[in-house]
Scaffold this motif. Structure first.
Motif, PDB file in Angstrom:
ATOM      1  N   THR A 181       0.838  -1.187   0.000  1.00 24.29           N
ATOM      2  CA  THR A 181       0.000   0.000   0.000  1.00 24.29           C
ATOM      3  C   THR A 181       0.881   1.248   0.000  1.00 24.29           C
ATOM      4  N   ARG A 182       0.284   2.342  -0.350  1.00 25.81           N
ATOM      5  CA  ARG A 182       0.995   3.626  -0.384  1.00 25.81           C
ATOM      6  C   ARG A 182       0.375   4.553   0.645  1.00 25.81           C
ATOM      7  N   ASN A 183       1.219   5.144   1.468  1.00 20.47           N
ATOM      8  CA  ASN A 183       0.760   6.053   2.507  1.00 20.47           C
ATOM      9  C   ASN A 183       1.180   7.468   2.121  1.00 20.47           C
ATOM     10  N   PHE A 184       0.205   8.282   1.778  1.00 20.79           N
ATOM     11  CA  PHE A 184       0.480   9.661   1.384  1.00 20.79           C
ATOM     12  C   PHE A 184       0.527  10.604   2.580  1.00 20.79           C
ATOM     13  N   GLY A 185       0.198  10.082   3.755  1.00 22.58           N
ATOM     14  CA  GLY A 185       0.183  10.896   4.966  1.00 22.58           C
ATOM     15  C   GLY A 185       1.313  10.507   5.900  1.00 22.58           C
ATOM     16  N   MET A 186       0.959  10.456   7.181  1.00 19.30           N
ATOM     17  CA  MET A 186       1.945  10.066   8.186  1.00 19.30           C
ATOM     18  C   MET A 186       1.411   8.849   8.925  1.00 19.30           C
ATOM     19  N   ALA A 187       1.759   8.669  10.177  1.00 18.13           N
ATOM     20  CA  ALA A 187       1.342   7.495  10.942  1.00 18.13           C
ATOM     21  C   ALA A 187      -0.171   7.294  10.858  1.00 18.13           C
ATOM     22  N   PHE A 188      -0.567   6.051  10.648  1.00 16.28           N
ATOM     23  CA  PHE A 188      -1.972   5.672  10.540  1.00 16.28           C
ATOM     24  C   PHE A 188      -2.691   6.441   9.414  1.00 16.28           C
ATOM     25  N   SER A 189      -1.943   6.821   8.389  1.00  9.64           N
ATOM     26  CA  SER A 189      -2.456   7.530   7.204  1.00  9.64           C
ATOM     27  C   SER A 189      -3.070   8.896   7.528  1.00  9.64           C
ATOM     28  N   LEU A 190      -2.668   9.465   8.635  1.00  3.00           N
ATOM     29  CA  LEU A 190      -3.147  10.790   8.999  1.00  3.00           C
ATOM     30  C   LEU A 190      -2.718  11.792   7.932  1.00  3.00           C
ATOM     31  N   PHE A 191      -3.593  12.648   7.488  1.00  2.00           N
ATOM     32  CA  PHE A 191      -3.391  13.662   6.446  1.00  2.00           C
ATOM     33  C   PHE A 191      -3.243  13.068   5.045  1.00  2.00           C
ATOM     34  N   SER A 192      -3.530  11.804   4.847  1.00  2.00           N
ATOM     35  CA  SER A 192      -3.313  11.196   3.529  1.00  2.00           C
ATOM     36  C   SER A 192      -4.322  11.662   2.482  1.00  2.00           C
ATOM     37  N   ASP A 193      -5.405  12.234   2.915  1.00  2.00           N
ATOM     38  CA  ASP A 193      -6.432  12.672   1.965  1.00  2.00           C
ATOM     39  C   ASP A 193      -6.285  14.144   1.580  1.00  2.00           C
ATOM     40  N   GLN A 194      -5.137  14.728   1.835  1.00  4.69           N
ATOM     41  CA  GLN A 194      -4.911  16.135   1.527  1.00  4.69           C
ATOM     42  C   GLN A 194      -4.489  16.305   0.065  1.00  4.69           C
ATOM     43  N   ASN A 195      -4.166  17.508  -0.305  1.00  8.25           N
ATOM     44  CA  ASN A 195      -3.882  17.859  -1.695  1.00  8.25           C
ATOM     45  C   ASN A 195      -2.392  17.858  -2.027  1.00  8.25           C
ATOM     46  N   ASN A 196      -1.609  17.025  -1.400  1.00  9.75           N
ATOM     47  CA  ASN A 196      -0.175  16.854  -1.615  1.00  9.75           C
ATOM     48  C   ASN A 196       0.685  17.867  -0.870  1.00  9.75           C
ATOM     49  N   TRP A 197       0.096  18.821  -0.162  1.00 15.26           N
ATOM     50  CA  TRP A 197       0.889  19.754   0.631  1.00 15.26           C
ATOM     51  C   TRP A 197       1.591  19.026   1.774  1.00 15.26           C
ATOM     52  N   PHE A 219       5.122   9.427  -1.629  1.00 16.65           N
ATOM     53  CA  PHE A 219       4.375   8.642  -0.645  1.00 16.65           C
ATOM     54  C   PHE A 219       5.342   7.644  -0.014  1.00 16.65           C
ATOM     55  N   VAL A 220       4.912   7.048   1.085  1.00 14.72           N
ATOM     56  CA  VAL A 220       5.717   6.033   1.760  1.00 14.72           C
ATOM     57  C   VAL A 220       5.102   4.675   1.475  1.00 14.72           C
ATOM     58  N   ILE A 221       5.935   3.728   1.105  1.00 11.86           N
ATOM     59  CA  ILE A 221       5.470   2.361   0.849  1.00 11.86           C
ATOM     60  C   ILE A 221       5.385   1.618   2.172  1.00 11.86           C
ATOM     61  N   ASP A 222       4.212   1.084   2.460  1.00 14.26           N
ATOM     62  CA  ASP A 222       3.995   0.245   3.637  1.00 14.26           C
ATOM     63  C   ASP A 222       3.603  -1.140   3.152  1.00 14.26           C
ATOM     64  N   PHE A 223       4.019  -2.167   3.884  1.00 13.85           N
ATOM     65  CA  PHE A 223       3.714  -3.524   3.422  1.00 13.85           C
ATOM     66  C   PHE A 223       3.625  -4.573   4.518  1.00 13.85           C
ATOM     67  N   ILE A 224       4.011  -4.268   5.734  1.00 12.02           N
ATOM     68  CA  ILE A 224       3.948  -5.262   6.805  1.00 12.02           C
ATOM     69  C   ILE A 224       2.578  -5.152   7.465  1.00 12.02           C
ATOM     70  N   ASP A 225       1.809  -6.224   7.371  1.00 13.62           N
ATOM     71  CA  ASP A 225       0.442  -6.254   7.882  1.00 13.62           C
ATOM     72  C   ASP A 225       0.328  -7.342   8.940  1.00 13.62           C
ATOM     73  N   LEU A 226       0.358  -6.937  10.210  1.00 15.18           N
ATOM     74  CA  LEU A 226       0.177  -7.878  11.312  1.00 15.18           C
ATOM     75  C   LEU A 226      -1.306  -7.994  11.627  1.00 15.18           C
ATOM     76  N   HIS A 227      -1.759  -9.209  11.910  1.00 13.15           N
ATOM     77  CA  HIS A 227      -3.177  -9.390  12.190  1.00 13.15           C
ATOM     78  C   HIS A 227      -3.422 -10.602  13.082  1.00 13.15           C
ATOM     79  N   ILE A 228      -4.551 -10.574  13.739  1.00 10.48           N
ATOM     80  CA  ILE A 228      -5.067 -11.723  14.473  1.00 10.48           C
ATOM     81  C   ILE A 228      -6.443 -11.985  13.894  1.00 10.48           C
ATOM     82  N   ASP A 229      -6.587 -13.109  13.230  1.00  8.69           N
ATOM     83  CA  ASP A 229      -7.821 -13.428  12.502  1.00  8.69           C
ATOM     84  C   ASP A 229      -8.148 -12.280  11.546  1.00  8.69           C
ATOM     85  N   CYS A 230      -9.261 -11.616  11.753  1.00 12.60           N
ATOM     86  CA  CYS A 230      -9.667 -10.518  10.862  1.00 12.60           C
ATOM     87  C   CYS A 230      -9.319  -9.141  11.411  1.00 12.60           C
ATOM     88  N   SER A 231      -8.704  -9.093  12.570  1.00 14.20           N
ATOM     89  CA  SER A 231      -8.330  -7.811  13.174  1.00 14.20           C
ATOM     90  C   SER A 231      -6.912  -7.445  12.738  1.00 14.20           C
TER      91      SER A 231
END
Length: 162
Positions: free
Chosen positions: A52-68, A121-133
């Motif tokens: 996935t691509r993260n255009f924001g910061m931690a937890f995709s905060l600000f990722s829906d902005q206009n590239n500023w 953007f920042v490339i993220d790819f490590i997805d830790l999960h327990i069942d569906c969480s």
């Protein structure tokens, strides 16, 4: 003379920053070369690689902005890296753990800064999960930053400042 040797010893820990940044960038190149965007590959029962691509910061905060946010976050990261480097150089504390913490934080910040400037953007790819969480998707740089932060808290619990 001894003072200069002590300061150069402090900067010797930058090899760890280089290792963190290199592992981060190499792993992201592997993801780009081997996975499609939003493709998920199960690695272990609790671990997926999910590109996935993260255009924001931690937890995709600000990722829906206009590239500023790309330039604001790049500037803030650059300032933090410079402050960490200067603090590492002038730190009077001789504990090795301090240099490890600085090196992890610098390496992690550099890995994500490179992505943000070069790709937008920042490339993220490590997805830790327990069942569906699922936890937030992250990368090696994020892991190094979190590890450095945890080490700061552990150090403060073990050796609180008076």
């Amino acid at each position: 003379m001894i003072y200069k040797k002590l300061k150069s010893y402090r900067l010797r820990w930058l090899w760890l920053s280089f290792v963190v940044m290199s592992l981060d960038l190499l792993s992201k190149e592997w993801v780009i070369s081997n996975l499609f965007l939003h493709q998920s590959v199960s690695v272990m029962p609790f671990l997926n690689f999910y590109y996935t691509r993260n255009f924001g910061m931690a937890f995709s905060l600000f990722s829906d902005q206009n590239n500023w946010q790309r330039w604001l976050l790049s500037g803030v990261s650059s300032i933090v890296i410079i402050i960490l480097f200067i603090t590492m150089y002038y730190n009077p504390n001789k504990k090795t753990i301090n240099y490890i913490i600085y090196a992890l934080l610098i390496g992690g910040a550099l890995g994500n800064l490179y992505d943000r400037i070069y790709r937008g953007f920042v490339i993220d790819f490590i997805d830790l999960h327990i069942d569906c969480s699922h936890f937030a998707t992250f990368n090696i740089s994020d892991s190094a930053i979190c590890l450095g932060t945890v080490l700061i808290f552990i150090q403060e619990i073990i050796n609180p400042k008076k």
